[in-house]
Scaffold this motif. Structure first.
Motif, PDB file in Angstrom:
ATOM      1  N   UNK A  50       0.857  -1.195   0.000  1.00  0.00           N
ATOM      2  CA  UNK A  50       0.000   0.000   0.000  1.00  0.00           C
ATOM      3  C   UNK A  50       0.894   1.246   0.000  1.00  0.00           C
ATOM      4  N   UNK A  51       1.471   1.556  -1.125  1.00  0.00           N
ATOM      5  CA  UNK A  51       2.518   2.590  -1.153  1.00  0.00           C
ATOM      6  C   UNK A  51       2.064   3.971  -0.716  1.00  0.00           C
ATOM      7  N   UNK A  52       0.813   4.339  -0.985  1.00  0.00           N
ATOM      8  CA  UNK A  52       0.359   5.679  -0.630  1.00  0.00           C
ATOM      9  C   UNK A  52       0.129   5.845   0.863  1.00  0.00           C
ATOM     10  N   UNK A  53      -0.072   4.734   1.584  1.00  0.00           N
ATOM     11  CA  UNK A  53      -0.373   4.794   3.012  1.00  0.00           C
ATOM     12  C   UNK A  53       0.825   4.450   3.894  1.00  0.00           C
ATOM     13  N   UNK A  54       1.773   3.727   3.352  1.00  0.00           N
ATOM     14  CA  UNK A  54       2.867   3.168   4.154  1.00  0.00           C
ATOM     15  C   UNK A  54       3.966   4.204   4.418  1.00  0.00           C
ATOM     16  N   UNK A  55       4.747   4.003   5.474  1.00  0.00           N
ATOM     17  CA  UNK A  55       5.957   4.820   5.630  1.00  0.00           C
ATOM     18  C   UNK A  55       6.952   4.504   4.526  1.00  0.00           C
ATOM     19  N   UNK A  56       7.767   5.467   4.195  1.00  0.00           N
ATOM     20  CA  UNK A  56       8.818   5.274   3.191  1.00  0.00           C
ATOM     21  C   UNK A  56      10.164   5.460   3.866  1.00  0.00           C
ATOM     22  N   UNK A  57      11.046   4.481   3.687  1.00  0.00           N
ATOM     23  CA  UNK A  57      12.332   4.482   4.374  1.00  0.00           C
ATOM     24  C   UNK A  57      13.480   4.601   3.377  1.00  0.00           C
ATOM     25  N   UNK A  58      14.389   5.530   3.643  1.00  0.00           N
ATOM     26  CA  UNK A  58      15.633   5.610   2.889  1.00  0.00           C
ATOM     27  C   UNK A  58      16.613   4.601   3.473  1.00  0.00           C
ATOM     28  N   UNK A  59      17.279   3.842   2.619  1.00  0.00           N
ATOM     29  CA  UNK A  59      18.168   2.766   3.041  1.00  0.00           C
ATOM     30  C   UNK A  59      19.589   3.127   2.604  1.00  0.00           C
ATOM     31  N   UNK A  60      20.482   3.312   3.586  1.00  0.00           N
ATOM     32  CA  UNK A  60      21.886   3.620   3.318  1.00  0.00           C
ATOM     33  C   UNK A  60      22.750   2.433   3.757  1.00  0.00           C
ATOM     34  N   UNK A  61      23.422   1.826   2.801  1.00  0.00           N
ATOM     35  CA  UNK A  61      24.154   0.587   3.081  1.00  0.00           C
ATOM     36  C   UNK A  61      25.561   0.850   3.609  1.00  0.00           C
ATOM     37  N   UNK A  62      26.259  -0.243   3.890  1.00  0.00           N
ATOM     38  CA  UNK A  62      27.610  -0.166   4.429  1.00  0.00           C
ATOM     39  C   UNK A  62      28.628   0.273   3.401  1.00  0.00           C
ATOM     40  N   UNK A  63      29.912   0.192   3.766  1.00  0.00           N
ATOM     41  CA  UNK A  63      30.949   0.814   2.950  1.00  0.00           C
ATOM     42  C   UNK A  63      31.376   0.002   1.744  1.00  0.00           C
ATOM     43  N   UNK A  64      30.926  -1.248   1.620  1.00  0.00           N
ATOM     44  CA  UNK A  64      31.339  -2.082   0.490  1.00  0.00           C
ATOM     45  C   UNK A  64      30.112  -2.596  -0.258  1.00  0.00           C
ATOM     46  N   UNK A  65      30.293  -2.844  -1.552  1.00  0.00           N
ATOM     47  CA  UNK A  65      29.208  -3.404  -2.349  1.00  0.00           C
ATOM     48  C   UNK A  65      28.253  -2.344  -2.858  1.00  0.00           C
ATOM     49  N   UNK A  66      27.108  -2.801  -3.338  1.00  0.00           N
ATOM     50  CA  UNK A  66      26.122  -1.909  -3.939  1.00  0.00           C
ATOM     51  C   UNK A  66      24.735  -2.206  -3.380  1.00  0.00           C
ATOM     52  N   UNK A  67      23.750  -1.460  -3.849  1.00  0.00           N
ATOM     53  CA  UNK A  67      22.379  -1.693  -3.402  1.00  0.00           C
ATOM     54  C   UNK A  67      21.862  -3.052  -3.864  1.00  0.00           C
ATOM     55  N   UNK A  68      22.444  -3.602  -4.916  1.00  0.00           N
ATOM     56  CA  UNK A  68      21.985  -4.909  -5.402  1.00  0.00           C
ATOM     57  C   UNK A  68      22.205  -5.995  -4.348  1.00  0.00           C
ATOM     58  N   UNK A  69      23.308  -5.917  -3.610  1.00  0.00           N
ATOM     59  CA  UNK A  69      23.577  -6.900  -2.563  1.00  0.00           C
ATOM     60  C   UNK A  69      22.639  -6.745  -1.373  1.00  0.00           C
TER      61      UNK A  69
END
Length: 226
Positions: A50-69
C-alpha cells in the motif's frame, strides 16, 4: 594516510545483475537523482503493498558493495513491515557518478530526502531513515540536518567516529594526540558529536560479535542519544 579513502569507501563500479523482481519485489522504479553539487546518483524506489499509506524508508548501506547486494534485506523489510524503500547508491558506487567523500555522501543523502519530499505518490509526512555501518553515519548526519522532515531513524552496527574506528582497527595510531590524528583524516563522520541533539524516535541494532565495528561504540552512541 594516502589510502584512507579507498579503505573506507570500497566502491564497486558495476551494473546491477540482480533486480528487485528476483526477490519478489516487482513494483519498483529506477530513480536518478542530481545532488546539489551536480552529481547524478542512482536509486531504486521499491513500493510496498500500500505505497500511498505506508511509511517510506531511505536505506543507506555499508561501505562495500552496492544496493543490489542489499535486495534480500529490502525483501525482508517490505515483507514484515509493508514499507516503501528507497535504496540509495552512493556516488562512485555502482552506476552512480562522482567519487565518494564525506561531504559527497551527505549530499547524496540530502538529494534522496529532497526527492521523497517532492513526490505525490507517497506519504511525505511519514519518511524514515535506515543506515547500516557507514550508512548509519550517513543516516545520523541526515537526521541531524533534517530532523523535522523525518518520523524515525534506525541504525545498525555503526560507529562513533572515524577517529575512534581507526584507533580500534589500527591500535598503534591511538598513541597520537587527538589533534594530530584528526589532522591526518580526510573523513571524520563525528556521529558522537551530533547524535545527542536528536530527539527523533530511534531504534539501535547492535551485534555483539561484530568483527569490524566495536559493539561498545554503538552503546556509546545510544547513551549519547538518551
Amino acid at each position: 594516510y594516502f589510502r584512507q579513502n579507498t579503505m573506507l569507501y570500497v566502491n564497486t563500479m558495476k551494473s546491477y545483475q540482480a533486480q528487485p523482481p528476483r526477490f519478489n519485489m516487482p513494483d519498483y522504479e529506477e530513480v536518478w537523482l542530481t545532488t546539489r553539487d551536480g552529481v547524478r546518483i542512482f536509486a531504486w524506489l521499491i513500493r510496498g503493498p500500500r505505497p500511498a499509506e505506508a511509511p517510506t524508508m531511505m536505506f543507506f548501506h555499508g561501505n562495500a558493495g552496492t544496493i543490489a547486494e542489499r535486495l534480500p534485506n529490502a525483501e525482508g523489510l517490505i515483507k514484515h513491515t509493508g514499507c516503501n524503500l528507497l535504496l540509495v547508491e552512493y556516488r562512485g558506487y555502482g552506476t552512480s557518478g562522482g567519487d565518494p567523500t564525506e561531504a559527497g555522501l551527505l549530499a547524496d543523502g540530502q538529494a534522496a530526502l529532497d526527492h521523497l519530499r517532492g513526490r505525490k505518490d507517497i506519504d511525505t509526512d511519514n519518511l524514515m531513515v535506515f543506515g547500516r555501518s557507514l550508512g548509519g553515519a550517513v543516516a545520523i548526519a541526515l537526521a541531524h540536518a533534517n530532523e523535522g522532515a523525518l518520523r524515525g531513524m534506525i541504525v545498525e552496527n555503526t560507529f562513533t567516529s572515524i577517529r575512534e574506528m581507526a584507533g580500534a582497527l589500527f591500535p598503534f595510531l591511538a598513541v597520537l594526540p587527538d589533534a594530530w590524528f584528526e589532522a591526518l583524516l580526510d573523513n571524520h563522520w563525528h556521529s558522537d558529536e551530533i547524535i545527542g541533539a536528536l530527539r527523533l524516535p530511534s531504534l539501535f541494532l547492535a551485534g555483539k560479535q561484530d568483527e569490524i565495528v566495536p559493539p561498545p561504540q554503538m552503546v556509546e552512541l545510544w547513551d549519547r542519544l538518551r
